[in-house]
Design a protein around this motif. Structure first.
Motif, PDB file in Angstrom:
ATOM      1  N   GLY A 177       8.619  -7.678  -0.729  1.00 17.84           N
ATOM      2  CA  GLY A 177       8.228  -6.798  -1.837  1.00 17.84           C
ATOM      3  C   GLY A 177       6.737  -6.590  -1.966  1.00 17.84           C
ATOM      4  O   GLY A 177       6.286  -5.678  -2.647  1.00 17.84           O
ATOM      5  N   GLY A 178       5.926  -7.479  -1.329  1.00 15.63           N
ATOM      6  CA  GLY A 178       4.482  -7.313  -1.408  1.00 15.63           C
ATOM      7  C   GLY A 178       3.947  -7.483  -2.816  1.00 15.63           C
ATOM      8  O   GLY A 178       4.556  -8.156  -3.653  1.00 15.63           O
ATOM      9  N   HIS A 179       2.802  -6.878  -3.090  1.00 12.23           N
ATOM     10  CA  HIS A 179       2.150  -6.990  -4.402  1.00 12.23           C
ATOM     11  C   HIS A 179       2.453  -5.727  -5.211  1.00 12.23           C
ATOM     12  O   HIS A 179       1.993  -4.640  -4.868  1.00 12.23           O
ATOM     13  CB  HIS A 179       0.645  -7.160  -4.212  1.00 12.23           C
ATOM     14  N   VAL A 180       3.252  -5.874  -6.263  1.00 12.29           N
ATOM     15  CA  VAL A 180       3.711  -4.752  -7.100  1.00 12.29           C
ATOM     16  C   VAL A 180       4.189  -3.601  -6.208  1.00 12.29           C
ATOM     17  O   VAL A 180       3.878  -2.434  -6.442  1.00 12.29           O
ATOM     18  CB  VAL A 180       2.613  -4.250  -8.073  1.00 12.29           C
ATOM     19  N   GLY A 181       4.947  -3.970  -5.162  1.00  9.89           N
ATOM     20  CA  GLY A 181       5.462  -2.956  -4.235  1.00  9.89           C
ATOM     21  C   GLY A 181       6.916  -2.622  -4.524  1.00  9.89           C
ATOM     22  O   GLY A 181       7.231  -1.698  -5.266  1.00  9.89           O
ATOM     23  N   VAL A 239       0.809  -1.238   0.000  1.00 12.75           N
ATOM     24  CA  VAL A 239       0.000   0.000   0.000  1.00 12.75           C
ATOM     25  C   VAL A 239       0.836   1.278   0.000  1.00 12.75           C
ATOM     26  O   VAL A 239       0.300   2.358  -0.251  1.00 12.75           O
ATOM     27  CB  VAL A 239      -1.000   0.044   1.198  1.00 12.75           C
ATOM     28  N   TYR A 240       2.134   1.167   0.241  1.00 15.26           N
ATOM     29  CA  TYR A 240       2.971   2.383   0.334  1.00 15.26           C
ATOM     30  C   TYR A 240       2.837   3.263  -0.911  1.00 15.26           C
ATOM     31  O   TYR A 240       2.646   4.477  -0.823  1.00 15.26           O
ATOM     32  CB  TYR A 240       4.446   1.991   0.538  1.00 15.26           C
ATOM     33  N   ASN A 241       2.940   2.635  -2.081  1.00 17.28           N
ATOM     34  CA  ASN A 241       2.870   3.400  -3.335  1.00 17.28           C
ATOM     35  C   ASN A 241       1.516   4.051  -3.552  1.00 17.28           C
ATOM     36  O   ASN A 241       1.402   5.055  -4.256  1.00 17.28           O
ATOM     37  CB  ASN A 241       3.154   2.475  -4.524  1.00 17.28           C
TER      38      ASN A 241
END
Length: 336
Positions: free
Chosen positions: A304-308, A22-24
Motif C-alpha cells: 500500500g505504500g505511504h497513503v497509497g 507516487v501513483y496518486n
C-alpha cells in the motif's frame, strides 16, 4: 481494540511500495469537489493570537444543494492533509467525494502556509499543532454540526492522534489516522537515511523554498542557516522547533510524537498503515502493544505504500482507490 490485516490487493503493475506512494501524485483523481459539488472557501483566524489565518474548503451536504440527493446524515467530516500537501491532495479529494456521496458535509483544511493558504500565516505548521485542529472543530460545531468526525493523513495523522490523546473535551466523535509517523525522531532518522532520501529531497526542497520566499517573519541569519540544511533533522532544528516555541529539535520531537498520547485516547479511532510504507518506518508500529488501547481499531496491510492503497477498479472500488471506502465504512459504523 480490533486489529486486522484487512485484505488490500494492490493494482496490477502498481504493486511496489514506491509506485503505490507516487501513483496518486502522478495520476491524481479528478478534483470535481469545486465543479460537481457546491464549494466555498472560508478564512478562519487561528486561536493563538498570531493573526495567522487558516484556509478551509467547505462542501456542504449535497442534499442542501440538490433536493434529489441522499439526505444529509447530520455529520461533518473534517479532513487534514499531510506534509506539504493541501486541500487538493489526492486523498483529501477522494475521501471527500466518498463522504459527500454518503450524505456528509465536508471541511478540508489547508494547514498554515499550505495550498491556498500560502502567505496567510507568519508561523509554519508542525506535527504537534493540535490547537489548529481544535479551532476548526469548534468552528464546525458552531456553524454546521456538533456531530463531527476527523480524518488525518501522514503528518496530520500524528497531529490527530496527539489531539485525541491530550485529554481535551471535544465535539469530535471519532477519527481516523492514515500512515502516521508515530515516533517523530525515528521517522526523521529513517527519511534522513539512504532509504528515504528521495522523499526527503522532495519535501525539503519545497519547505526551504517557502522559508526563502520571505513568508515567515524570521531574521536573515536564520533564513541563511535554513537554506543550508541537508537533512530533515537540520531543518527542524534550525527552523521548525525554534519558530514553533520549542527549546530544540529533540524537545519538539519528544513533545509532539503521537506514540506518547495513545494511552490518553478516549475516542473511537481507526489507524491504517501499510507494512511496506517507504516514508514512515513500520518497526515502530510493530513495537506498540495495540491491545492495550481498546478505543483504537488498527488495520495493517502488507502492501500500500505511504497513503497509497491503489487497487484494481471494481464495483466496490470504482476508481481503484481502497482507502476512501475503508475510512467511510468505519465512520458510518460510528454514527449514532
Amino acid at each position: 481494540m480490533t486489529s486486522s490485516n484487512e485484505t488490500f490487493k494492490p493494482r496490477r503493475f502498481v504493486e511496489g511500495r514506491h509506485l503505490q506512494t507516487v501513483y496518486n501524485i502522478l495520476f491524481p483523481p479528478d478534483n470535481s469537489l469545486e465543479e460537481d459539488y457546491f464549494s466555498e472557501s472560508i478564512l478562519l483566524p487561528t486561536s493563538d493570537g498570531s493573526s495567522d489565518l487558516l484556509w478551509l474548503e467547505h462542501n456542504p451536504p449535497i442534499a442542501r444543494i440538490h433536493k434529489k440527493a441522499a439526505s444529509w446524515n447530520g455529520y461533518y467530516l473534517f479532513l487534514i492533509h499531510g506534509m506539504e500537501g493541501s486541500s487538493e491532495s489526492h486523498y483529501m479529494v477522494s475521501v471527500g467525494k466518498e463522504a459527500l456521496n454518503r450524505g456528509y458535509g465536508v471541511i478540508r483544511l489547508n494547514l498554515r502556509n499550505c495550498g491556498r493558504g500560502i502567505g496567510l500565516a507568519k508561523k509554519p505548521y508542525h506535527a504537534g499543532q493540535t490547537d489548529d485542529i481544535e479551532c476548526v472543530v469548534r468552528y464546525i460545531a458552531k456553524k454546521f454540526s456538533q456531530k463531527i468526525f476527523v480524518a488525518g493523513f501522514s503528518l496530520s495523522a500524528n497531529m490527530v492522534l496527539k489531539y485525541f490523546g491530550e485529554g481535551r473535551r471535544t465535539e469530535a466523535r471519532a477519527f481516523s489516522a492514515t500512515s502516521p509517523p508515530l515516533d517523530l525522531r525515528r521517522s526523521c532518522d529513517f527519511i534522513d537515511s539512504k532509504a528515504g532520501n528521495f522523499y526527503r529531497n522532495h519535501f525539503l526542497g519545497t519547505m526551504k523554498e517557502k522559508v526563502s520566499s520571505g513568508i515567515y517573519d524570521i531574521p536573515e541569519k536564520m533564513k541563511d542557516r535554513v537554506s543550508k540544511s541537508k537533512t530533515f533533522f537540520d531543518f527542524d532544528d534550525f527552523f521548525t522547533a525554534p519558530v514553533s516555541g520549542y527549546a530544540n529539535v529533540l524537545e519538539y520531537y519528544n513533545k509532539c510524537s503521537s506514540i506518547k498520547y495513545l494511552g490518553g485516547i478516549k475516542t473511537k479511532g481507526l489507524i491504517v498503515h501499510a507494512n511496506d510504507d517507504p516514508v514512515v518506518p513500520s518497526e515502530v508500529w510493530h513495537e506498540i502493544p495495540w491491545k492495550k488501547y481498546p478505543n483504537l481499531k488498527t488495520v495493517l496491510t502488507e502492501k500500500g505504500g505511504h497513503v497509497g492503497f491503489i487497487s484494481d477498479p471494481s464495483p466496490e472500488y470504482p476508481e481503484g482507490r481502497w482507502l476512501p471506502k475503508i475510512l467511510m465504512d468505519f465512520f458510518d459504523s460510528e454514527r449514532k
